[in-house]
Design an enzyme around this catalytic site. Structure first.
Site, PDB file in Angstrom:
ATOM      1  N   HIS A   1      -3.434   9.208   1.380  1.00 43.34           N
ATOM      2  CA  HIS A   1      -3.469   7.974   0.610  1.00 43.34           C
ATOM      3  C   HIS A   1      -4.873   7.713   0.078  1.00 43.34           C
ATOM      4  O   HIS A   1      -5.833   8.377   0.470  1.00 43.34           O
ATOM      5  CB  HIS A   1      -2.992   6.787   1.467  1.00 43.34           C
ATOM      6  CG  HIS A   1      -3.915   6.462   2.604  1.00 43.34           C
ATOM      7  ND1 HIS A   1      -4.583   5.272   2.692  1.00 43.34           N
ATOM      8  CD2 HIS A   1      -4.293   7.172   3.695  1.00 43.34           C
ATOM      9  CE1 HIS A   1      -5.321   5.254   3.800  1.00 43.34           C
ATOM     10  NE2 HIS A   1      -5.154   6.407   4.418  1.00 43.34           N
TER      11      HIS A   1
ATOM     12  N   CYS B   1      -3.117   2.816  -5.671  1.00 41.01           N
ATOM     13  CA  CYS B   1      -2.507   3.748  -4.714  1.00 41.01           C
ATOM     14  C   CYS B   1      -1.070   4.111  -5.095  1.00 41.01           C
ATOM     15  O   CYS B   1      -0.624   5.225  -4.821  1.00 41.01           O
ATOM     16  CB  CYS B   1      -2.570   3.184  -3.301  1.00 41.01           C
ATOM     17  SG  CYS B   1      -1.805   1.557  -3.119  1.00 41.01           S
TER      18      CYS B   1
ATOM     19  N   HIS C   1       0.883  -1.163   0.000  1.00 38.19           N
ATOM     20  CA  HIS C   1       0.000   0.000   0.000  1.00 38.19           C
ATOM     21  C   HIS C   1       0.922   1.214   0.000  1.00 38.19           C
ATOM     22  O   HIS C   1       1.999   1.188   0.610  1.00 38.19           O
ATOM     23  CB  HIS C   1      -0.906  -0.003   1.230  1.00 38.19           C
ATOM     24  CG  HIS C   1      -1.857   1.153   1.262  1.00 38.19           C
ATOM     25  ND1 HIS C   1      -2.837   1.341   0.314  1.00 38.19           N
ATOM     26  CD2 HIS C   1      -1.962   2.197   2.123  1.00 38.19           C
ATOM     27  CE1 HIS C   1      -3.509   2.452   0.585  1.00 38.19           C
ATOM     28  NE2 HIS C   1      -3.004   2.990   1.680  1.00 38.19           N
TER      29      HIS C   1
END
Length: 167
Positions: A36, A114, A24
């Protein structure tokens, strides 16, 4: 952040958070906060550690304390494209990231994940090695399965008596 080779993050740094089977990504904006992409609230407050790509085509841009999204996962500063691309000024990265707070964005594991999000903020160009590496691994895996199947066929034909020999 992980304890090994700890590097204090600076505003605009890419933060890589190692999850089970994937990474991530977030952008550090200072004072312990990151921005994020996280699953949209309509997913019942699923955590950022969930594989958002499996269940969602949308994500929301959030600002949260880094430690609150890492949990027990290892994370590190990873400005991995700095040799290839010139980073934008930190103030511009942070300003752009903060301008996106609360916005719902399209999410696609292949083209708008992401990692694409944070690399576009830092470098002005969206990149994701995870996608490339997964595609390469999948291709190698398929080729490997094909080779194993072919070898198994050849070996079985050599080891098993032919129908002619049985007669």
């Amino acid at each position: 952040m992980s304890e090994g080779n700890y590097i204090e993050p600076k505003p605009g740094d890419l933060i890589e958070i190692s999850r089970l089977g994937y990474q991530h990504w977030a952008i550090y904006v200072g004072s312990g906060y990151v921005i994020h992409m996280a699953p949209s609230d309509d997913l019942g407050q699923a955590s950022a550690s969930s594989l958002m790509s499996v269940v969602s085509e949308k994500a929301v841009v959030k600002k949260e304390l880094l430690w609150s999204i890492t949990g027990d996962d290892v994370c590190r500063v990873n400005n991995k494209y700095d040799r290839k691309y010139r980073p934008l000024p930190a103030s511009q990265i942070v300003q752009e990231a903060e301008s996106l707070l609360g916005k719902e964005l399209r999410y696609s594991v292949a083209s708008e994940n992401c990692e694409h999000f944070v690399t576009r903020l830092r470098y002005g160009t969206a990149r994701s090695d995870q996608v490339r590496d997964t595609l390469v691994a999948g291709t190698v895996g398929l080729v490997g399965v094909g080779v194993v199947a072919a070898l198994a066929t050849v070996i079985s034909s050599l080891l098993l008596p032919s129908k002619r020999e049985e007669k």
